[in-house]
Design an enzyme around this catalytic site. Sequence first.
Site, PDB file in Angstrom:
ATOM      1  N   GLY A   1       1.093  -1.537  -0.267  1.00 23.39           N
ATOM      2  CA  GLY A   1      -0.050  -0.068   0.035  1.00 23.39           C
ATOM      3  C   GLY A   1       1.172   1.074  -0.229  1.00 23.39           C
ATOM      4  O   GLY A   1       1.813   1.180   0.451  1.00 23.39           O
ATOM      5  N   PRO A   2       0.271   2.771  -0.304  1.00 26.89           N
ATOM      6  CA  PRO A   2       1.271   3.793  -0.460  1.00 26.89           C
ATOM      7  C   PRO A   2       1.376   4.248   1.030  1.00 26.89           C
ATOM      8  O   PRO A   2       0.848   3.270   2.628  1.00 26.89           O
ATOM      9  CB  PRO A   2       0.036   4.871  -0.421  1.00 26.89           C
ATOM     10  CG  PRO A   2      -1.137   4.236  -0.774  1.00 26.89           C
ATOM     11  CD  PRO A   2      -1.550   2.516  -0.202  1.00 26.89           C
ATOM     12  N   PRO A   3       2.456   4.842   1.142  1.00 27.31           N
ATOM     13  CA  PRO A   3       3.219   5.754   2.339  1.00 27.31           C
ATOM     14  C   PRO A   3       2.467   5.629   3.164  1.00 27.31           C
ATOM     15  O   PRO A   3       1.470   6.681   3.256  1.00 27.31           O
ATOM     16  CB  PRO A   3       4.514   6.151   2.201  1.00 27.31           C
ATOM     17  CG  PRO A   3       4.256   6.394   0.429  1.00 27.31           C
ATOM     18  CD  PRO A   3       3.277   5.626  -0.040  1.00 27.31           C
TER      19      PRO A   3
ATOM     20  N   THR B   1       0.004   3.906   5.516  1.00 25.03           N
ATOM     21  CA  THR B   1      -1.547   3.969   5.769  1.00 25.03           C
ATOM     22  C   THR B   1      -1.837   2.903   6.450  1.00 25.03           C
ATOM     23  O   THR B   1      -2.809   2.332   7.449  1.00 25.03           O
ATOM     24  CB  THR B   1      -2.148   2.975   4.225  1.00 25.03           C
ATOM     25  OG1 THR B   1      -0.620   2.232   3.453  1.00 25.03           O
ATOM     26  CG2 THR B   1      -2.258   3.921   3.386  1.00 25.03           C
TER      27      THR B   1
ATOM     28  N   GLU C   1      -9.242  32.610  -9.029  1.00 23.81           N
ATOM     29  CA  GLU C   1      -9.756  31.793  -8.146  1.00 23.81           C
ATOM     30  C   GLU C   1     -11.315  31.959  -8.092  1.00 23.81           C
ATOM     31  O   GLU C   1     -12.124  30.489  -7.876  1.00 23.81           O
ATOM     32  CB  GLU C   1      -9.589  31.624  -6.509  1.00 23.81           C
ATOM     33  CG  GLU C   1      -8.376  31.684  -5.969  1.00 23.81           C
ATOM     34  CD  GLU C   1      -6.895  30.502  -6.406  1.00 23.81           C
ATOM     35  OE1 GLU C   1      -8.160  29.879  -6.481  1.00 23.81           O
ATOM     36  OE2 GLU C   1      -6.278  30.648  -6.696  1.00 23.81           O
TER      37      GLU C   1
ATOM     38  N   ASP D   1      -2.234  24.566 -12.577  1.00 26.91           N
ATOM     39  CA  ASP D   1      -3.702  24.109 -13.133  1.00 26.91           C
ATOM     40  C   ASP D   1      -2.844  22.702 -14.869  1.00 26.91           C
ATOM     41  O   ASP D   1      -3.956  22.210 -14.986  1.00 26.91           O
ATOM     42  CB  ASP D   1      -4.399  25.673 -14.004  1.00 26.91           C
ATOM     43  CG  ASP D   1      -4.678  25.993 -12.294  1.00 26.91           C
ATOM     44  OD1 ASP D   1      -4.973  25.516 -11.064  1.00 26.91           O
ATOM     45  OD2 ASP D   1      -5.159  27.110 -12.577  1.00 26.91           O
TER      46      ASP D   1
HETATM   47  P1  ADP Z   1       3.091   2.632   6.897  1.00 28.50           P
HETATM   48  O1  ADP Z   1       4.188   1.335   7.620  1.00 28.50           O
HETATM   49  O2  ADP Z   1       2.326   2.379   6.412  1.00 28.50           O
HETATM   50  O3  ADP Z   1       3.805   3.662   5.796  1.00 28.50           O
HETATM   51  P2  ADP Z   1       2.802   3.816   9.584  1.00 28.50           P
HETATM   52  O4  ADP Z   1       1.908   2.541  10.501  1.00 28.50           O
HETATM   53  O5  ADP Z   1       4.315   3.290   9.904  1.00 28.50           O
HETATM   54  O6  ADP Z   1       2.594   3.211   8.026  1.00 28.50           O
HETATM   55  O7  ADP Z   1       1.848   4.759   9.732  1.00 28.50           O
HETATM   56  C1  ADP Z   1       2.770   6.414  10.001  1.00 28.50           C
HETATM   57  C2  ADP Z   1       1.317   6.504  11.431  1.00 28.50           C
HETATM   58  O8  ADP Z   1       0.071   6.710  10.718  1.00 28.50           O
HETATM   59  C3  ADP Z   1       0.938   5.487  12.440  1.00 28.50           C
HETATM   60  O9  ADP Z   1       2.211   6.042  13.610  1.00 28.50           O
HETATM   61  C4  ADP Z   1      -0.115   6.182  13.019  1.00 28.50           C
HETATM   62  O10 ADP Z   1      -0.094   7.324  13.707  1.00 28.50           O
HETATM   63  C5  ADP Z   1      -0.937   6.446  11.180  1.00 28.50           C
HETATM   64  N1  ADP Z   1      -1.532   5.608  10.991  1.00 28.50           N
HETATM   65  C6  ADP Z   1      -1.765   5.303   9.883  1.00 28.50           C
HETATM   66  N2  ADP Z   1      -2.233   4.544   9.901  1.00 28.50           N
HETATM   67  C7  ADP Z   1      -3.675   4.560  10.614  1.00 28.50           C
HETATM   68  C8  ADP Z   1      -4.774   4.398  10.885  1.00 28.50           C
HETATM   69  N3  ADP Z   1      -5.091   2.861   9.703  1.00 28.50           N
HETATM   70  N4  ADP Z   1      -5.225   3.861  12.203  1.00 28.50           N
HETATM   71  C9  ADP Z   1      -4.530   4.832  12.806  1.00 28.50           C
HETATM   72  N5  ADP Z   1      -3.139   5.642  12.158  1.00 28.50           N
HETATM   73  C10 ADP Z   1      -2.558   5.343  11.240  1.00 28.50           C
END
Ligand code: ADP
Length: 603
Positions: A205-207, A209, A427, A503
Amino acid sequence: MNEVKPPKKPFIFYYAIALLAIFLVNAILVPQMAKRSVKEVDYGTFMQMTYQQEIGYVQIQENQIIFTDKDQTTVYKTGIVDDPEMTQRLYDNGAKFSGEIIEETSPLLDFFLSWLLPILLIIFLGQLMSRQLMKKMGGSNSMMFGMGKSNAKIYVHSSEGIKFSDVAGEDEAKENLTEIVDYLHNPGKYREIGASMPKGILLVGPPGTGKTMLAKAVAGEANVPFFSMSGSEFVEMFVGMGASKVRDLFRQAKEKAPCIVFIDEIDAIGKKRDGQLGGNDEREQTLNQLLTEMDGFEGNNGVIILAATNRPESLDPALLRPGRFDRRVPVELPDLKGREEILKVHAKKIKVADNVDFNKIARMASGASGAELANIINEAALRAVRDGRKFASQADLEESIEVVIAGYQKKNAILTDAEKRIVAYHEIGHALVAAKQSNSAPVQKITIVPRTSGALGYTMQVEEGNHYLMTKEEIENKIATYTGGRAAEEIAFGSVTTGASNDIEQATKLARAMITRYGMTKEFDMVAMETVTNQYLGGDTSLSCSAQTQTEIDRKVVELVKKQHIKAAQILLENREKLDELAAFLYEKETITGEEFMRILNS
Ligand code: ADP
């Protein structure tokens, strides 16, 4: 294939030192010592010693005479002088003529100096350096070069204790992982029926998440040790180190089973082995070792490997085959409900006013990841403290979304009066075009306060709900909205500015995607002209068509955008009065809400 080659670098290094040492000893030390053992005297001393019968052995060489004293304790040498009676005189005085004793140095000393000493020196140096190296790596005594220990951190579940309830949204991922937790709690149930758990689970997944969080939550729920390592930590300077770290990690994990091993950013080691020249030996060996380790243990021994990546397409197919990472859990950007839940989870950590509308915030933050949402909440709390409030309010949260999207407000007004007027028209142009088309997201806010990101102003549109599909008309309307800013400038001032660069970029991207990826033109029908190469990181694309088709695509993109630009200009011309009125209002107020905008528009 899996054998670890001995590290090359250090040994070459030691060979070099050895050669250097031998060379130095032979060049400097040996002649020095040899000189010291042979005493050079003048011919007079030699004659005097001869007469006093103090000479033991003598050897007459081509250009020097070597001799010893009576007890043979010292070796002397002197030069040759034209002295025809020398031999007789020596003989008369009892000197013995011989070749064997008169060696400049003893062979033993010679051997010691030129061979034994350098070798001893090298061993000493080697010991010294290896000890230094070990100290640096913090390893144990059993470690010589190349045999690294993994420094996987054992996750202490009592202190962090992340549970599934801390991870908001991501219901599908959680459901998938719940099975793993159940297995770790009750492996017998699975063994009975003969089912084996997947050895590896890949979270993609994207960073931001929540992949790392989910992995920790699995360990937290199952109450088992958690080994966490990042893919890049395996890749070391020396070939073989990474492989040995992998081995060590799995050894530790097996000892602690049942447990969870988490490898973050696995693409750092798991990249496709492409066999290119100058490939990364170390990375490939590490990957090979990982593959072997994963094959090496039984599915039911309680070690579950979780790995995270945002580049699944770059992973080696060998890593993804059944028996290794055979389960893939997508961890996507949260939808509206997910965003709201994430906001609520993080809002528990700060003090928020009771009347905060999380649904609205979640709608405003469309496309934000969990990490960004967490950041928004924190920014709001910081803003509340800055303004001396005890609670974060709705306004704090809304402002912090803008901070995360567009940066902070610039404190010093940098726009001239004329520029401010142009930005106001620009705008309002966007907003007006959006409002006058059907199926556009409602305008939420319009501002001409410059931001640190470089935006001189922006129009925020907020969708009412989730939006998964877009029709052709909707995309066209969006392009028209993007061109609305420039169209307004043209209408109001008859000239154009650089303000529309973003844009233009966005409109072009959309138009191109319509043609190359969404099959929305008659000419190309449902043929993909472009493929997305990395889905989770910006969605870069690569063209896959002939040069001729590319030209055709470019022509079509221009045509499409132009058509929408004309449409936008038409809308604005039809509403010229409203355009002027709204632009003047925005110029005055600098920030207006969607309601204010609609009120003037509909009055
Ligand atoms: P990834 O590993 O996907 O890059 P992380 O697990 O390190 O992301 O998430 C970074 C931070 O984002 C977490 O410490 C948390 O605070 C927040 N976060 C991300 N996704 C969630 C979620 N689904 N619920 C609650 N907090 C989240």
